[in-house]
Design a protein around this motif. Sequence first.
Motif, mmCIF file in Angstrom:
data_model
loop_
_atom_site.group_PDB
_atom_site.id
_atom_site.type_symbol
_atom_site.label_atom_id
_atom_site.label_comp_id
_atom_site.label_asym_id
_atom_site.label_seq_id
_atom_site.Cartn_x
_atom_site.Cartn_y
_atom_site.Cartn_z
ATOM 1 N N UNK A 63 45.696 31.212 42.165
ATOM 2 C CA UNK A 63 44.507 30.774 41.411
ATOM 3 C C UNK A 63 43.532 31.944 41.222
ATOM 4 N N UNK A 64 43.422 32.806 42.250
ATOM 5 C CA UNK A 64 42.514 33.963 42.137
ATOM 6 C C UNK A 64 42.992 34.941 41.065
ATOM 7 N N UNK A 65 44.316 35.174 41.002
ATOM 8 C CA UNK A 65 44.832 36.073 39.963
ATOM 9 C C UNK A 65 44.500 35.501 38.578
ATOM 10 N N UNK A 66 44.694 34.177 38.420
ATOM 11 C CA UNK A 66 44.426 33.558 37.114
ATOM 12 C C UNK A 66 42.936 33.649 36.768
ATOM 13 N N UNK A 67 42.080 33.396 37.773
ATOM 14 C CA UNK A 67 40.628 33.516 37.545
ATOM 15 C C UNK A 67 40.262 34.939 37.134
ATOM 16 N N UNK A 68 40.838 35.908 37.861
ATOM 17 C CA UNK A 68 40.541 37.317 37.556
ATOM 18 C C UNK A 68 41.032 37.678 36.154
ATOM 19 N N UNK A 69 42.180 37.140 35.779
ATOM 20 C CA UNK A 69 42.720 37.419 34.444
ATOM 21 C C UNK A 69 41.793 36.849 33.359
ATOM 22 N N UNK A 70 41.255 35.653 33.617
ATOM 23 C CA UNK A 70 40.314 35.048 32.659
ATOM 24 C C UNK A 70 39.097 35.951 32.489
ATOM 25 N N UNK A 71 38.654 36.549 33.610
ATOM 26 C CA UNK A 71 37.472 37.429 33.560
ATOM 27 C C UNK A 71 37.791 38.801 32.983
ATOM 28 N N UNK A 72 39.102 39.062 32.749
ATOM 29 C CA UNK A 72 39.474 40.323 32.124
ATOM 30 C C UNK A 72 39.743 41.456 33.101
#
Length: 377
Positions: free
Chosen positions: A263-272
Amino acid sequence: MSRSELGAALGVTRSTTGLLVAALAARNLVVEGEAARLGSPGRPSQVVRPNPDGVAVISVEIAVTSLAVGLVGVGGHILQLVRTEREPKGLSVKRTIDDVAQLVESVRAWLPPGCWLAGLGVAIYGVVRRADGFVHFAPNLGWHDVPVGKLLVERLRLSIPVAIANDADLGALAEHTRGAGVGMDHLVYLSSEVGVGGGLIVDGRPLVGAAGCAGEVGHIQVNPAGVRCRCGAIGCWETEIGGAALLRHAGRSAGSDSVAAVARVLDDAVRGEPTAKAAADTVGHWLGLGIAGLVNTVNPRRVVLGGILASLYPLVAEIIDAEMRLRVTAPAREVLDIRPAELGPEAALLGAAELALAPVLDDPTLVPVQLTQRRSA
Ligand SMILES: [Zn+2]
């Protein structure tokens, strides 16, 4: 529906409709509500509704990172649900059966008075023989040749039918029944938690296969130069698109909580964040490549993405579209749409409930006539 609408839908006479409704009402399966005005003048018609508390099943999901047990009524109505997280060291067969038994007992206590318990449905993250719930292989649980059906029946001492199937097949069933795949006779459902599972619906029916294990799309080889899969082969699709793949591509470890790490990787990806974004893009490329192969094979109207793939999809939709343009035949592409699942994390649990309810929906007279009938508005 009103009795007259029911009669018209079934093509039977008014008196036959009355007999059928009475037979269902005697089993607490339907209630006749107050008169409804259906937008037309004249005498309003009584409305017949399924009784949400008339019949229920116990639904179990044996996943890698959690266990869930629910009490589910007709229409996917969840009456009670308990989900507990699992430690990697708690995945042994004995521990799992003990934990499931305990959860089933606690959930069963919520059965409404007069409600008929029709069966137990189990979704399991592995290759399952449906006839008796024998799990051939569950690589992410570390199980081989486990008679889960037999063990559950012995441990639970329940005199109700037990039905067991693969989690992705049941996720497909649930999304097809009342989620993102309603009305889709040609549907591919893909879901990823730790591994990757697939459920295929072809011509309106689930693709089961000769040995009952069709849809193990996570073990299609996509990358001969890739890494070893838990199944023993090299470069399986799930080694490139599962949660573990996302973490590997992002250069991160799963730590003690792999779900939170993904979930953290996906959140970080959303933030760019560049590394996380690149990892999501890489997974998106492999996801598109694999979906293209499935689309060319079964020509679905819709591909539904569940689990972490549902969260990933908005980030990589363009990459997937590019793969479709590159690899899929034009006629198949023209009728295709790809979208996230709608039922969220309970899709497999709801599918297990549908599986357990199916015999009663096929033949409601399996439910005994109740001595005390209730009426409700
Ligand atoms: Zn594999």
